[in-house]
Write a protein that holds these residues in place. Sequence first.
Motif, PDB file in Angstrom:
ATOM      1  N   GLN A 198       0.826  -1.208   0.000  1.00  0.00           N
ATOM      2  CA  GLN A 198       0.000   0.000   0.000  1.00  0.00           C
ATOM      3  C   GLN A 198       0.859   1.257   0.000  1.00  0.00           C
ATOM      4  O   GLN A 198       0.560   2.219  -0.721  1.00  0.00           O
ATOM      5  N   HIS A 199       1.930   1.267   0.802  1.00  0.00           N
ATOM      6  CA  HIS A 199       2.817   2.434   0.824  1.00  0.00           C
ATOM      7  C   HIS A 199       3.466   2.647  -0.544  1.00  0.00           C
ATOM      8  O   HIS A 199       3.616   3.784  -0.998  1.00  0.00           O
ATOM      9  N   THR A 200       3.853   1.552  -1.187  1.00  0.00           N
ATOM     10  CA  THR A 200       4.438   1.651  -2.523  1.00  0.00           C
ATOM     11  C   THR A 200       3.427   2.218  -3.513  1.00  0.00           C
ATOM     12  O   THR A 200       3.770   3.069  -4.344  1.00  0.00           O
ATOM     13  N   ALA A 201       2.179   1.765  -3.417  1.00  0.00           N
ATOM     14  CA  ALA A 201       1.119   2.255  -4.311  1.00  0.00           C
ATOM     15  C   ALA A 201       0.902   3.756  -4.107  1.00  0.00           C
ATOM     16  O   ALA A 201       0.676   4.501  -5.079  1.00  0.00           O
ATOM     17  N   ILE A 202       0.983   4.208  -2.858  1.00  0.00           N
ATOM     18  CA  ILE A 202       0.826   5.638  -2.567  1.00  0.00           C
ATOM     19  C   ILE A 202       1.950   6.432  -3.228  1.00  0.00           C
ATOM     20  O   ILE A 202       1.710   7.441  -3.915  1.00  0.00           O
ATOM     21  N   ALA A 203       3.194   5.979  -3.033  1.00  0.00           N
ATOM     22  CA  ALA A 203       4.340   6.694  -3.591  1.00  0.00           C
ATOM     23  C   ALA A 203       4.308   6.701  -5.116  1.00  0.00           C
ATOM     24  O   ALA A 203       4.584   7.730  -5.750  1.00  0.00           O
ATOM     25  N   VAL A 204       3.963   5.562  -5.711  1.00  0.00           N
ATOM     26  CA  VAL A 204       3.913   5.471  -7.175  1.00  0.00           C
ATOM     27  C   VAL A 204       2.867   6.430  -7.739  1.00  0.00           C
ATOM     28  O   VAL A 204       3.107   7.125  -8.742  1.00  0.00           O
ATOM     29  N   ALA A 205       1.692   6.493  -7.101  1.00  0.00           N
ATOM     30  CA  ALA A 205       0.629   7.377  -7.579  1.00  0.00           C
ATOM     31  C   ALA A 205       1.053   8.843  -7.470  1.00  0.00           C
ATOM     32  O   ALA A 205       0.811   9.637  -8.389  1.00  0.00           O
ATOM     33  N   ILE A 206       1.692   9.199  -6.354  1.00  0.00           N
ATOM     34  CA  ILE A 206       2.143  10.582  -6.183  1.00  0.00           C
ATOM     35  C   ILE A 206       3.182  10.952  -7.230  1.00  0.00           C
ATOM     36  O   ILE A 206       3.090  11.998  -7.884  1.00  0.00           O
ATOM     37  N   LEU A 207       4.167  10.077  -7.416  1.00  0.00           N
ATOM     38  CA  LEU A 207       5.255  10.386  -8.342  1.00  0.00           C
ATOM     39  C   LEU A 207       4.820  10.307  -9.801  1.00  0.00           C
ATOM     40  O   LEU A 207       5.503  10.829 -10.688  1.00  0.00           O
ATOM     41  N   ALA A 208       3.669   9.670 -10.037  1.00  0.00           N
ATOM     42  CA  ALA A 208       3.100   9.663 -11.390  1.00  0.00           C
ATOM     43  C   ALA A 208       2.256  10.910 -11.631  1.00  0.00           C
ATOM     44  O   ALA A 208       1.767  11.128 -12.742  1.00  0.00           O
ATOM     45  N   GLY A 209       2.056  11.701 -10.577  1.00  0.00           N
ATOM     46  CA  GLY A 209       1.249  12.909 -10.711  1.00  0.00           C
ATOM     47  C   GLY A 209      -0.234  12.635 -10.801  1.00  0.00           C
ATOM     48  O   GLY A 209      -0.999  13.480 -11.284  1.00  0.00           O
ATOM     49  N   ASP A 210      -0.662  11.475 -10.333  1.00  0.00           N
ATOM     50  CA  ASP A 210      -2.080  11.093 -10.400  1.00  0.00           C
ATOM     51  C   ASP A 210      -2.736  11.394  -9.057  1.00  0.00           C
ATOM     52  O   ASP A 210      -2.716  10.581  -8.127  1.00  0.00           O
ATOM     53  N   ALA A 211      -3.327  12.581  -8.944  1.00  0.00           N
ATOM     54  CA  ALA A 211      -3.872  13.044  -7.671  1.00  0.00           C
ATOM     55  C   ALA A 211      -5.009  12.167  -7.168  1.00  0.00           C
ATOM     56  O   ALA A 211      -5.087  11.844  -5.980  1.00  0.00           O
ATOM     57  N   GLU A 212      -5.915  11.762  -8.063  1.00  0.00           N
ATOM     58  CA  GLU A 212      -7.059  10.942  -7.647  1.00  0.00           C
ATOM     59  C   GLU A 212      -6.602   9.569  -7.169  1.00  0.00           C
ATOM     60  O   GLU A 212      -7.068   9.060  -6.147  1.00  0.00           O
ATOM     61  N   ARG A 213      -5.672   8.958  -7.898  1.00  0.00           N
ATOM     62  CA  ARG A 213      -5.184   7.634  -7.498  1.00  0.00           C
ATOM     63  C   ARG A 213      -4.415   7.727  -6.180  1.00  0.00           C
ATOM     64  O   ARG A 213      -4.489   6.814  -5.350  1.00  0.00           O
ATOM     65  N   ALA A 214      -3.695   8.809  -5.973  1.00  0.00           N
ATOM     66  CA  ALA A 214      -2.967   8.995  -4.712  1.00  0.00           C
ATOM     67  C   ALA A 214      -3.948   9.118  -3.551  1.00  0.00           C
ATOM     68  O   ALA A 214      -3.747   8.525  -2.480  1.00  0.00           O
ATOM     69  N   ARG A 215      -5.020   9.886  -3.751  1.00  0.00           N
ATOM     70  CA  ARG A 215      -6.025  10.053  -2.700  1.00  0.00           C
ATOM     71  C   ARG A 215      -6.675   8.724  -2.345  1.00  0.00           C
ATOM     72  O   ARG A 215      -6.809   8.377  -1.168  1.00  0.00           O
ATOM     73  N   VAL A 216      -7.036   7.939  -3.361  1.00  0.00           N
ATOM     74  CA  VAL A 216      -7.681   6.641  -3.129  1.00  0.00           C
ATOM     75  C   VAL A 216      -6.722   5.668  -2.441  1.00  0.00           C
ATOM     76  O   VAL A 216      -7.114   4.927  -1.531  1.00  0.00           O
ATOM     77  N   ALA A 217      -5.453   5.678  -2.851  1.00  0.00           N
ATOM     78  CA  ALA A 217      -4.467   4.764  -2.254  1.00  0.00           C
ATOM     79  C   ALA A 217      -4.278   5.058  -0.763  1.00  0.00           C
ATOM     80  O   ALA A 217      -4.194   4.134   0.054  1.00  0.00           O
ATOM     81  N   VAL A 218      -4.214   6.338  -0.402  1.00  0.00           N
ATOM     82  CA  VAL A 218      -4.072   6.691   1.012  1.00  0.00           C
ATOM     83  C   VAL A 218      -5.332   6.307   1.781  1.00  0.00           C
ATOM     84  O   VAL A 218      -5.261   5.761   2.889  1.00  0.00           O
ATOM     85  N   ALA A 219      -6.501   6.566   1.196  1.00  0.00           N
ATOM     86  CA  ALA A 219      -7.765   6.241   1.867  1.00  0.00           C
ATOM     87  C   ALA A 219      -7.876   4.747   2.135  1.00  0.00           C
ATOM     88  O   ALA A 219      -8.283   4.319   3.230  1.00  0.00           O
ATOM     89  N   GLU A 220      -7.503   3.923   1.153  1.00  0.00           N
ATOM     90  CA  GLU A 220      -7.567   2.470   1.340  1.00  0.00           C
ATOM     91  C   GLU A 220      -6.607   2.019   2.437  1.00  0.00           C
ATOM     92  O   GLU A 220      -6.931   1.157   3.259  1.00  0.00           O
TER      93      GLU A 220
END
Length: 269
Positions: free
Chosen positions: A207-229
């Motif tokens: 999950q932490h990796t998914a959060i970092a990957v989404a942030i560094l990809a610039g995908d704000a919505e995916r980053a928000r969902v990854a942190v929420a999950e």
Amino acid sequence: MTDADLAALLGPVRAGNAFEETVERLLTVIKLGLVAEGNRFPPERELARLLGVSRLTLREAIRALQQAGYVESRRGRFGGTFVTYTRPAPDPREVRRIALEDSGKLTDALTFRLVVETGAAEVLAAQVRDGTDGELSRATLLARLDDLNNATPGDYRRLDTLFHLCIAELTGSSLLAAACTDARMRLNDLLNAIPVLQHNIHHTAEQHTAIAVAILAGDAERARVAVAEHLDGTAALLRGFLATPVQPRLRMPAAATEPAARPRRARRA
């Protein structure tokens, strides 16, 4: 934890209760593990500047923490103020006691954390997308992630805290960083009092990796969902350890629960 990190997380102390707030801020740093056991705080002059207090106020606060067993002061060339606080061993009974004192505070703290941490991830991802993030954002976030994914169970909570707070720090908003620190502190005693499960470490690493990957990809919505999950999982773990087992009610045999039949009256001749 650098001086800049501490400045972003703590901010200046208000003048009204300078001594009390200085003690509180230093305790926050210690209990969250931002300055680990055996490590040293910044020099007195620099720490006073970061907190916006006089050196006299800072010395009084440090003296109070030293008397309480949280720090010790050492003299000499390699001296300074060193953290001596050791986190207590996990105790699920203590978690339950803390939570049952006011269950509404737990729900409120979880909601607060969800809002500020998903917001921080969303903002940082948007900055990466727009190219307005700092030059060291990628390297810093990946370094925090690597430290966390290689953490031992004994150091896991501290490095988990540093990873989550790092996201808020990298947004450049001192208010958001302070809010995320506050949210973490509200849950700190509960998180520290439950055991670190090896299976959970493996799961949260993904999950932490998914959060970092989404942030560094610039995908704000995916980053928000990854942190929420991820935070939903942490909340579920807390509630699981806090739940009070319910004793099943024993069912009496039917013969024992039914009223005894009345004896028949003898018929008159």
